[in-house]
Design a protein around this motif. Structure first.
Motif, PDB file in Angstrom:
ATOM      1  N   LYS A  30     -14.211   4.605   0.566  1.00 45.25           N
ATOM      2  CA  LYS A  30     -15.072   4.955   1.695  1.00 45.25           C
ATOM      3  C   LYS A  30     -14.726   6.364   2.160  1.00 45.25           C
ATOM      4  CE  LYS A  30     -18.111   4.650   4.945  1.00 45.25           C
ATOM      5  NZ  LYS A  30     -19.552   4.690   4.612  1.00 45.25           N
ATOM      6  N   LEU A  31     -15.740   7.242   2.075  1.00 47.11           N
ATOM      7  CA  LEU A  31     -15.583   8.628   2.496  1.00 47.11           C
ATOM      8  C   LEU A  31     -16.307   8.869   3.810  1.00 47.11           C
ATOM      9  CD1 LEU A  31     -16.356  10.393  -0.919  1.00 47.11           C
ATOM     10  CD2 LEU A  31     -14.106   9.807   0.003  1.00 47.11           C
ATOM     11  N   PHE A  32     -15.671   9.633   4.697  1.00 43.82           N
ATOM     12  CA  PHE A  32     -16.325  10.135   5.904  1.00 43.82           C
ATOM     13  C   PHE A  32     -16.312  11.655   5.785  1.00 43.82           C
ATOM     14  CE2 PHE A  32     -14.594   6.012   7.185  1.00 43.82           C
ATOM     15  CZ  PHE A  32     -15.713   5.419   7.764  1.00 43.82           C
ATOM     16  N   ILE A  38     -10.400   5.086   2.641  1.00 45.95           N
ATOM     17  CA  ILE A  38      -9.782   4.217   1.638  1.00 45.95           C
ATOM     18  C   ILE A  38     -10.219   4.718   0.268  1.00 45.95           C
ATOM     19  CG2 ILE A  38      -9.527   2.152   3.070  1.00 45.95           C
ATOM     20  CD1 ILE A  38     -12.083   1.035   1.816  1.00 45.95           C
ATOM     21  N   ALA A  39      -9.353   4.538  -0.728  1.00 43.53           N
ATOM     22  CA  ALA A  39      -9.642   5.095  -2.053  1.00 43.53           C
ATOM     23  C   ALA A  39      -9.253   4.114  -3.146  1.00 43.53           C
ATOM     24  CB  ALA A  39      -8.892   6.414  -2.243  1.00 43.53           C
ATOM     25  N   ASP A  40     -10.222   3.771  -3.974  1.00 50.50           N
ATOM     26  CA  ASP A  40      -9.996   2.990  -5.191  1.00 50.50           C
ATOM     27  C   ASP A  40      -9.248   1.682  -4.916  1.00 50.50           C
ATOM     28  OD1 ASP A  40     -10.277   2.555  -7.918  1.00 50.50           O
ATOM     29  OD2 ASP A  40      -8.332   3.447  -8.386  1.00 50.50           O
ATOM     30  N   ILE A  41      -9.718   0.942  -3.895  1.00 50.45           N
ATOM     31  CA  ILE A  41      -9.074  -0.322  -3.549  1.00 50.45           C
ATOM     32  C   ILE A  41      -9.546  -1.409  -4.512  1.00 50.45           C
ATOM     33  CG2 ILE A  41      -8.784  -2.113  -1.809  1.00 50.45           C
ATOM     34  CD1 ILE A  41      -7.434   0.474  -1.035  1.00 50.45           C
ATOM     35  N   THR A  42      -8.610  -1.988  -5.233  1.00 52.03           N
ATOM     36  CA  THR A  42      -8.887  -3.114  -6.113  1.00 52.03           C
ATOM     37  C   THR A  42      -8.001  -4.280  -5.679  1.00 52.03           C
ATOM     38  OG1 THR A  42      -9.571  -1.752  -7.982  1.00 52.03           O
ATOM     39  CG2 THR A  42      -8.760  -3.966  -8.485  1.00 52.03           C
ATOM     40  N   GLY A  55       0.177  -2.222   6.969  1.00 51.11           N
ATOM     41  CA  GLY A  55       0.305  -0.790   6.748  1.00 51.11           C
ATOM     42  C   GLY A  55       0.355  -0.058   8.068  1.00 51.11           C
ATOM     43  N   SER A  56       0.759   1.202   8.030  1.00 48.65           N
ATOM     44  CA  SER A  56       0.882   1.998   9.249  1.00 48.65           C
ATOM     45  C   SER A  56      -0.492   2.400   9.771  1.00 48.65           C
ATOM     46  CB  SER A  56       1.715   3.248   8.955  1.00 48.65           C
ATOM     47  OG  SER A  56       1.086   4.029   7.956  1.00 48.65           O
ATOM     48  N   ASN A  57      -0.519   2.987  10.961  1.00 45.98           N
ATOM     49  CA  ASN A  57      -1.768   3.532  11.494  1.00 45.98           C
ATOM     50  C   ASN A  57      -2.341   4.544  10.510  1.00 45.98           C
ATOM     51  OD1 ASN A  57      -1.984   2.141  13.911  1.00 45.98           O
ATOM     52  ND2 ASN A  57      -0.727   3.620  15.037  1.00 45.98           N
ATOM     53  N   GLY A  58      -3.644   4.448  10.267  1.00 47.69           N
ATOM     54  CA  GLY A  58      -4.286   5.368   9.339  1.00 47.69           C
ATOM     55  C   GLY A  58      -4.192   4.955   7.891  1.00 47.69           C
ATOM     56  N   ALA A  59      -3.609   3.766   7.632  1.00 53.56           N
ATOM     57  CA  ALA A  59      -3.471   3.306   6.245  1.00 53.56           C
ATOM     58  C   ALA A  59      -4.807   2.878   5.658  1.00 53.56           C
ATOM     59  CB  ALA A  59      -2.467   2.158   6.163  1.00 53.56           C
ATOM     60  N   GLY A  60      -5.803   2.591   6.514  1.00 46.56           N
ATOM     61  CA  GLY A  60      -7.132   2.227   6.033  1.00 46.56           C
ATOM     62  C   GLY A  60      -7.470   0.757   6.164  1.00 46.56           C
ATOM     63  N   LYS A  61      -6.649  -0.004   6.873  1.00 44.98           N
ATOM     64  CA  LYS A  61      -6.829  -1.455   6.955  1.00 44.98           C
ATOM     65  C   LYS A  61      -8.154  -1.827   7.621  1.00 44.98           C
ATOM     66  CE  LYS A  61      -3.164  -2.058   9.424  1.00 44.98           C
ATOM     67  NZ  LYS A  61      -2.942  -0.615   9.662  1.00 44.98           N
ATOM     68  N   THR A  62      -8.443  -1.234   8.778  1.00 45.18           N
ATOM     69  CA  THR A  62      -9.672  -1.588   9.493  1.00 45.18           C
ATOM     70  C   THR A  62     -10.903  -1.096   8.740  1.00 45.18           C
ATOM     71  OG1 THR A  62      -8.535  -1.605  11.633  1.00 45.18           O
ATOM     72  CG2 THR A  62     -10.928  -1.363  11.667  1.00 45.18           C
ATOM     73  N   THR A  63     -10.828   0.071   8.114  1.00 44.27           N
ATOM     74  CA  THR A  63     -11.940   0.552   7.290  1.00 44.27           C
ATOM     75  C   THR A  63     -12.207  -0.420   6.144  1.00 44.27           C
ATOM     76  OG1 THR A  63     -11.452   2.865   7.815  1.00 44.27           O
ATOM     77  CG2 THR A  63     -12.779   2.437   5.847  1.00 44.27           C
ATOM     78  N   LEU A  64     -11.131  -0.933   5.555  1.00 44.11           N
ATOM     79  CA  LEU A  64     -11.280  -1.925   4.486  1.00 44.11           C
ATOM     80  C   LEU A  64     -12.015  -3.155   5.003  1.00 44.11           C
ATOM     81  CD1 LEU A  64     -10.619  -2.970   1.636  1.00 44.11           C
ATOM     82  CD2 LEU A  64      -8.454  -3.841   2.573  1.00 44.11           C
ATOM     83  N   GLY A 239      -4.567   4.988   2.657  1.00 45.71           N
ATOM     84  CA  GLY A 239      -5.864   4.567   2.152  1.00 45.71           C
ATOM     85  C   GLY A 239      -5.856   3.883   0.804  1.00 45.71           C
ATOM     86  N   ARG A 240      -4.677   3.623   0.270  1.00 44.88           N
ATOM     87  CA  ARG A 240      -4.578   2.997  -1.042  1.00 44.88           C
ATOM     88  C   ARG A 240      -3.673   1.766  -0.988  1.00 44.88           C
ATOM     89  NH1 ARG A 240      -6.214   6.282  -5.335  1.00 44.88           N
ATOM     90  NH2 ARG A 240      -6.823   8.398  -4.713  1.00 44.88           N
ATOM     91  N   VAL A 241      -3.819   0.894  -1.986  1.00 47.94           N
ATOM     92  CA  VAL A 241      -2.907  -0.234  -2.117  1.00 47.94           C
ATOM     93  C   VAL A 241      -1.565   0.300  -2.608  1.00 47.94           C
ATOM     94  CG1 VAL A 241      -2.393  -2.357  -3.369  1.00 47.94           C
ATOM     95  CG2 VAL A 241      -4.717  -1.927  -2.542  1.00 47.94           C
ATOM     96  N   PHE A 242      -0.522   0.003  -1.850  1.00 44.03           N
ATOM     97  CA  PHE A 242       0.816   0.515  -2.134  1.00 44.03           C
ATOM     98  C   PHE A 242       1.672  -0.532  -2.839  1.00 44.03           C
ATOM     99  CE2 PHE A 242       5.178   0.932  -0.192  1.00 44.03           C
ATOM    100  CZ  PHE A 242       5.604   1.967  -0.995  1.00 44.03           C
TER     101      PHE A 242
END
Length: 269
Positions: A30-32, A38-42, A55-64, A239-242
């Motif tokens: 998801k790009l803004f 978030i990038a390439d979430i599988t 994940g920390s703030n800004g990790a992309g959880k809510t966007t996911l 923004g990625r799965v770690f």
């Protein structure tokens, strides 16, 4: 208790869920503008699975979450819900297929009672949702309403106005609303935020006693809550799965400890 509704349509819908995966994400981005939230979430979540996303703030959880629910459409990638490609589906179509979500900000009717809030939620996903008739005694939705109130431990306050409830009780009520209808997968957005230790224990009991056919994904600040209710954990970073693994594997992972746990057990999510 078993809180599955007794009416045949619900039973038929549950049976139709099958044993496939509840959620499959493939390369979801998801790009803004130029920003990649978030990038390439599988990710694959099995039917009935309980998953924590941390994940920390800004990790992309809510966007996911917003991409899964249809509040955001992904810039690329695919989203499959119980085997069906829902990537382009609006939110209400995903709800029709058994997806539910709670939010960080309460969406309750403060001027109505607990029972009225739950009844309206049940009515809203029923076939007779547009009827103007008052419910009659013996209405299956009234029975379902009482089952849900009991399941979230609010029977003693069922006639109280929502505005008179404690914050923790309001979060319990939100879970009841998410359980209305025939949910198959629920997304919980930080349900333990702001709760006292006693209220967190109540939340853990409610989540662990949910019917096994209902899976959920939980975003949570409180690592203690997340690791106690989840079967698997997905850690996100930038923004990625770690990392992915069981709660024990995640808790013991040195990189996770360095990035998220620090000297305590709470992720700064």
């Amino acid at each position: 208790m078993n809180i599955a509704a007794p009416n045949p349509p619900l039973i038929e819908r549950i049976g139709a869920a099958g044993a496939g995966n509840a959620l499959e994400l493939r390369g979801v981005t998801k790009l803004f503008g130029a920003l990649s939230a978030i990038a390439d979430i599988t990710m694959t979540v099995e039917a009935g699975e309980r998953r924590a996303v941390l994940g920390s703030n800004g990790a992309g959880k809510t966007t996911l979450f917003n991409c899964v629910t249809g509040d955001f459409l992904p810039s690329s990638g695919t989203i499959r819900l119980f085997g069906e490609d829902v990537t382009e589906f609006p939110a209400h179509e995903r709800i029709r297929r058994g997806l539910r979500r709670t939010y960080q900000i309460s969406l309750l009717f403060g001027g109505l009672s607990v029972a009225d809030n739950v009844y309206l939620a049940c009515r809203g996903v029923s076939r007779n949702r547009f009827s103007l008739l008052r419910p009659r005694r013996g209405d299956p939705l009234l029975t379902r309403c009482e089952e849900l109130i009991e399941a979230v431990h609010l029977t003693e306050v069922r006639q109280k106005l929502v505005s008179e409830l404690s914050y923790g009780q309001q979060r319990q009520l939100e879970i009841a609303l998410a359980l209305a209808g025939a949910p198959r997968l629920i997304l919980f957005d930080e349900p333990a935020a702001g709760l006292s230790p006693t209220e967190r224990a109540e939340l853990i009991a409610i989540l662990t006693n949910m019917p096994p056919h209902i899976g959920f994904i939980i975003i949570e600040h409180d690592m203690d809550v997340a690791l106690r209710v989840a079967q698997r954990v997905t850690m996100m970073h930038n923004g990625r799965v770690f990392k992915e693994g069981t709660p024990a594997e995640i808790e013991e992972d040195p990189q996770v400890q360095e990035l998220y746990l620090g000297d305590g057990r709470h992720a700064h999510a």
